[in-house]
Design a protein around this motif. Structure first.
Motif, PDB file in Angstrom:
ATOM      1  N   ARG A  37       0.874  -1.167   0.000  1.00 23.25           N
ATOM      2  CA  ARG A  37       0.000   0.000   0.000  1.00 23.25           C
ATOM      3  C   ARG A  37       0.911   1.217   0.000  1.00 23.25           C
ATOM      4  O   ARG A  37       1.759   1.370   0.886  1.00 23.25           O
ATOM      5  CB  ARG A  37      -0.909   0.018   1.230  1.00 23.25           C
ATOM      6  N   ALA A  39       1.706   5.475  -1.788  1.00 24.32           N
ATOM      7  CA  ALA A  39       1.279   6.671  -2.503  1.00 24.32           C
ATOM      8  C   ALA A  39       2.484   7.211  -3.261  1.00 24.32           C
ATOM      9  O   ALA A  39       3.580   7.300  -2.706  1.00 24.32           O
ATOM     10  CB  ALA A  39       0.752   7.729  -1.535  1.00 24.32           C
ATOM     11  N   GLU A 106      -7.338   1.140  -3.619  1.00 22.55           N
ATOM     12  CA  GLU A 106      -7.509   2.564  -3.906  1.00 22.55           C
ATOM     13  C   GLU A 106      -8.256   3.305  -2.802  1.00 22.55           C
ATOM     14  O   GLU A 106      -8.263   4.542  -2.761  1.00 22.55           O
ATOM     15  CB  GLU A 106      -8.211   2.764  -5.248  1.00 22.55           C
ATOM     16  N   ARG A 107      -8.891   2.569  -1.892  1.00 17.73           N
ATOM     17  CA  ARG A 107      -9.603   3.210  -0.781  1.00 17.73           C
ATOM     18  C   ARG A 107      -8.814   3.171   0.520  1.00 17.73           C
ATOM     19  O   ARG A 107      -9.255   3.706   1.538  1.00 17.73           O
ATOM     20  CB  ARG A 107     -10.967   2.531  -0.569  1.00 17.73           C
ATOM     21  N   TYR A 108      -7.656   2.539   0.483  1.00 22.19           N
ATOM     22  CA  TYR A 108      -6.872   2.323   1.700  1.00 22.19           C
ATOM     23  C   TYR A 108      -6.439   3.635   2.351  1.00 22.19           C
ATOM     24  O   TYR A 108      -6.685   3.861   3.536  1.00 22.19           O
ATOM     25  CB  TYR A 108      -5.646   1.465   1.357  1.00 22.19           C
ATOM     26  N   GLU A 109      -5.796   4.505   1.593  1.00 23.79           N
ATOM     27  CA  GLU A 109      -5.277   5.743   2.175  1.00 23.79           C
ATOM     28  C   GLU A 109      -6.397   6.587   2.773  1.00 23.79           C
ATOM     29  O   GLU A 109      -6.264   7.127   3.881  1.00 23.79           O
ATOM     30  CB  GLU A 109      -4.525   6.565   1.125  1.00 23.79           C
TER      31      GLU A 109
END
Length: 205
Positions: A37, A39, A106-109
Motif C-alpha cells: 500500500r 502513494a 484505492e480506498r486504503y489511504e
C-alpha cells in the motif's frame, strides 16, 4: 463491541494477542490484501517506508499534520513514494488494520486517514463501541457491517499483518511507531515536514 487493549509484545510471544494464530513465513505473497500500500509514482527517485499503528497518537499526529504537506509537495510532485506497513501495537490496532486491508487498495489511504482523524472517537473514548465506530468509518468507504465482521474473523489476514510487523522488527529494528525508513535507515518518531524532507534528501519548497 469494545476491545480490551493488550500490548503486542515485540518478540514472537506477541502471538498470544491473537489466540490460535501461528505464523507461516511467506504466506503474504498469495494474498493481494497484504500487497504493498503506497502513494506516489513507482519510479519516484526516493522511497520512504512508514511503519505505523492505527492506535498510535504520534502516528495520527504525523498523518493529520505532516502527511498532507508531504503528499502535496513531494508525493504528488513525483519526488517521493511513501510505502505504508502495518505495525499494530495492540489488539484494536490489529482489528483496524484488518479492516483497512480488506478494502480495495484505492480506498486504503482515505480510510486510514479517516481513522487517524477520528482516532479519539473510536480508539480512546471511554466505553466506546470500538468496532462499531470503525464500522461507521468503513461504511463511508463502501464496506458493510457484515463485511467488517467477516474481515475481523479472517485469521489468515491477521497472521499476515503480524508477519509484516515481525518483518519490520527483523529487517529495520522497528520497536515503536511511527518509524520511517530512509534509504535503509530507520528514524523513529513523528516528524515535521521540514525534518521529513531533510531525511528523505529531497527539496519540497
Amino acid at each position: 463491541m469494545s476491545i480490551a487493549r493488550r500490548h503486542l509484545f515485540l518478540a514472537t510471544p506477541m502471538l498470544a494477542l491473537a489466540p490460535g494464530l501461528a505464523l507461516a513465513q511467506g504466506s503474504n505473497a498469495a494474498d493481494p490484501r497484504l500487497g504493498e500500500r503506497s502513494a506516489g509514482r513507482a519510479d519516484a527517485p526516493v522511497t520512504v517506508i512508514e511503519y505505523f499503528s492505527l492506535t498510535c497518537s504520534h502516528c495520527a499526529a504525523f498523518h493529520n499534520q505532516t502527511w498532507p504537506q508531504v503528499k502535496s509537495r513531494l508525493v504528488e510532485a513525483g519526488k517521493l513514494r511513501l510505502v505504508w506497513r502495518d505495525f499494530p501495537l495492540d489488539q484494536l490496532a490489529l482489528a483496524a488494520a484488518v479492516v483497512a486491508r480488506s478494502l480495495p487498495a484505492e480506498r486504503y489511504e482515505g480510510f486510514v486517514s479517516a481513522l487517524f482523524t477520528s482516532q479519539d472517537r473510536w480508539a480512546f473514548a471511554r466505553g466506546a463501541d470500538n468496532i462499531g465506530e470503525i464500522a461507521k468509518v468503513a461504511a463511508l468507504a463502501g464496506m458493510s457491517r457484515a463485511q467488517v465482521d467477516a474481515a475481523l474473523a479472517d485469521q489468515a489476514l491477521q497472521r499476515g499483518i503480524l508477519e509484516m510487523r515481525m518483518k519490520g522488527q527483523q529487517e529495520h529494528q522497528v520497536s515503536s511507531t511511527p518509524t520511517f525508513v530512509f534509504n535503509g535507515r530507520p528514524s523513529p518518531g513523528s516528524l515535521t515536514y521540514e525534518r521529513f524532507a531533510e531525511l528523505a534528501g529531497v527539496s519540497g519548497s
